[in-house]
Write a protein that holds these residues in place. Structure first.
Motif, short mmCIF file in Angstrom:
data_model
loop_
_atom_site.label_atom_id
_atom_site.label_comp_id
_atom_site.label_asym_id
_atom_site.label_seq_id
_atom_site.Cartn_x
_atom_site.Cartn_y
_atom_site.Cartn_z
N ASP A 93 106.72 57.25 46.82
CA ASP A 93 105.55 57.42 46.21
C ASP A 93 104.79 58.82 46.36
O ASP A 93 105.53 59.79 47.01
CB ASP A 93 104.64 56.27 46.86
CG ASP A 93 104.43 56.66 48.40
OD1 ASP A 93 104.51 57.56 48.91
OD2 ASP A 93 103.75 55.39 48.79
N TRP A 94 103.57 58.90 45.81
CA TRP A 94 103.06 60.34 45.79
C TRP A 94 102.69 60.71 47.28
O TRP A 94 102.64 61.85 47.40
CB TRP A 94 101.64 60.04 44.88
CG TRP A 94 102.50 60.56 43.50
CD1 TRP A 94 102.87 59.42 42.55
CD2 TRP A 94 102.13 61.81 42.82
NE1 TRP A 94 103.15 60.33 41.30
CE2 TRP A 94 102.76 61.72 41.34
CE3 TRP A 94 101.61 63.24 43.11
CZ2 TRP A 94 102.90 62.69 40.57
CZ3 TRP A 94 101.77 64.04 42.08
CH2 TRP A 94 102.48 63.81 40.77
N ALA A 347 96.87 58.03 44.62
CA ALA A 347 98.06 57.26 44.82
C ALA A 347 97.49 55.59 44.20
O ALA A 347 98.11 55.35 43.50
CB ALA A 347 98.38 56.88 46.23
N ARG A 348 96.50 55.44 44.33
CA ARG A 348 95.77 54.12 43.90
C ARG A 348 95.65 54.17 42.25
O ARG A 348 95.79 53.12 41.66
CB ARG A 348 94.60 53.63 44.67
CG ARG A 348 94.92 53.21 45.84
CD ARG A 348 93.46 52.82 46.51
NE ARG A 348 92.30 53.46 46.46
CZ ARG A 348 92.07 54.14 47.41
NH1 ARG A 348 92.83 54.25 48.71
NH2 ARG A 348 90.82 54.98 47.44
N CYS A 351 99.07 54.11 40.77
CA CYS A 351 99.48 52.62 40.75
C CYS A 351 98.73 51.84 39.43
O CYS A 351 99.37 51.08 39.03
CB CYS A 351 99.37 52.26 41.98
SG CYS A 351 100.44 52.65 43.53
N GLY A 353 98.28 52.69 36.64
CA GLY A 353 98.42 53.06 35.46
C GLY A 353 97.65 52.98 34.42
O GLY A 353 96.45 53.60 34.28
#
Length: 444
Positions: A93-94, A347-348, A351, A353
């Protein structure tokens, strides 16, 4: 004068050779070939950072095109790290990608910047076209361990039209790419370039993938840079370079109101990755200065103190030296806390999108702006102060500055100079006081 971009033979690297890939002889190390232990990538990153730190000063002074540095990255498999998890590829992940950039930057921030731009560009297709039916041209990036360079964002208005696409006279619906643009990183060593260009110079912008070794592509390396000398900056000229429909990664609407909030995370993601580069510079400089001070070297006398306090045997106990390190360590910890909060928020958002809303996007943008402001100030302050802490220490050379400690300051200044801290703070204040949202723009 610019010369055609060629693919010179890369120098031999320090570890056992991996199987050659189809991208010009570089080792292709897909993520699928990597073990799945949770500590694998942190361990690989530490080993590469240690390797880069050994000769970081010598390479900085030489200022050569970073072919060797890119070869080291690719042997470690780090360009293929940030891939989408799937049946064949195990991506990270990032947060993990940001941690890699930060640790590599502590050893060599130019290499960290190379990697930061690459990671941001590796997500171009996902930022632009979530429902893509055609094959993604960037799918080969992880498979063949490509290093990406370029910029999907439109150039500033004052720089003109930037790159232009002209329809070709073939039946495949392709274009010819023309124009010149300067890029901050990796264009002298990239396997592929991600660039934005407007058909006819106006309207929506197409983001396309171009081979820098293609006929009509001319690259001129940036020279005499104050800092980040090994980041591979340069200017690229395109002269009637054929671009087929299969090279199009997506479309950026000319009307900013038509841009999805998720798409506008693209420049924010790059900004945050570069914040991790700056934080890495500060942490690397502070760690090296600490090693010198631990060796028993004296620190600087405080203002108004007539002489430098003597060095001690064993652990340093100069109260002014301890005070200085307490201040700098606190500045580094503070910056790290702000940066980590911004990293979690981004990151949230990633996620979420295409369900990401305007409110959520604004919150992410504000936290990243705060991270830029705090980490940028900390990087410049810490790298300036460590020059004073190691000044005059044995073996650091006449005139002070330590064993190449000036490179940390130069790199921090070069990295943070393009960021208008006042603009970021103004946006943060406007959001906090008036609940104003930052514009949904692709410009950083």
């Amino acid at each position: 004068m610019s010369t055609p971009r060629k693919s010179p033979k890369r120098p031999a690297t320090r570890t056992a050779p991996a199987p050659s890939g189809p991208n010009g002889g570089r080792p292709a190390v897909p993520v699928a070939d990597r073990p799945v232990e949770d500590d694998f990538w942190p361990r690989v990153t530490r080993e590469l950072a240690d390797d880069l730190a050994v000769d970081a000063l010598a390479r900085d002074r030489a200022g050569k095109v970073p072919f060797d540095e890119v070869a080291r990255l690719q042997e470690a498999g780090l360009p293929a790290l940030l891939t989408a998890p799937g049946p064949d590829l195990r991506g990270v992940d990032w947060r993990a990608a940001c941690a890699v950039v930060r640790e590599i930057s502590a050893a060599d921030s130019s290499v960290g910047e190379l990697l930061a731009h690459h990671y941001a560009l590796s997500w171009t297709s996902r930022f632009l076209d979530p429902l893509r039916a055609a094959p993604d041209p960037l799918a080969r990036a992880a498979e063949e361990n490509w290093l990406l360079a370029g910029d999907m964002e439109p150039p500033p208005a004052e720089s003109g039209h930037g790159l232009v696409l002209t329809p070709s006279d073939t039946d495949d619906g392709g274009w010819f790419l023309d124009g010149t643009r300067a890029f901050a990183s990796a264009v002298t060593v990239a396997d592929r370039l991600v660039v934005g260009a407007r058909p006819g110079g106006t309207g929506d912008q197409l983001v396309v993938l171009v081979d820098p070794g293609a006929p009509g592509v001319f690259t001129e390396a940036g020279t005499d840079r104050v800092g980040q000398r090994l980041a591979g900056a340069g200017t690229v000229t395109f002269e009637r370079v054929p671009v087929g429909p299969g090279q199009v990664l997506g479309v950026l609407p000319h009307d900013e109101h038509a841009v999805a909030p998720f798409t506008t995370l693209a420049p924010i993601a790059l900004r945050l990755l570069l914040v991790h580069v700056g934080l890495g510079i500060a942490e690397g400089a502070l760690a090296e200065a600490r090693d010198i001070s631990r060796a028993g070297h004296a620190g600087p006398a405080p203002a108004g103190h007539p002489t430098r306090l003597p060095a001690t045997d064993g652990a340093p106990d100069d109260p002014y030296l301890l005070l200085a390190y307490g201040e700098l360590a606190t500045a580094a910890h503070t910056a790290a806390a702000v940066v980590e909060r911004a990293t979690d928020a981004l990151a949230r958002g990633l996620c979420a999108g295409w369900t990401l809303g305007v409110e959520e996007r604004a919150d992410v943008a504000v936290l990243v702006s705060a991270a830029e402001a705090v980490a940028g100030q900390a990087a410049v302050h810490i790298t300036t102060r460590v020059l004073e802490l190691v000044d005059g220490a044995p073996g650091t050379g006449a005139g002070g500055g330590g064993p190449g400690f000036d490179r940390f300051w130069r790199n921090a200044r070069a990295l943070t100079a393009p960021t208008q801290a006042a603009h970021r703070l103004r946006d943060i204040g406007d959001h906090y006081l008036n609940s104003t949202h930052a514009r949904l723009t692709l410009l950083a």
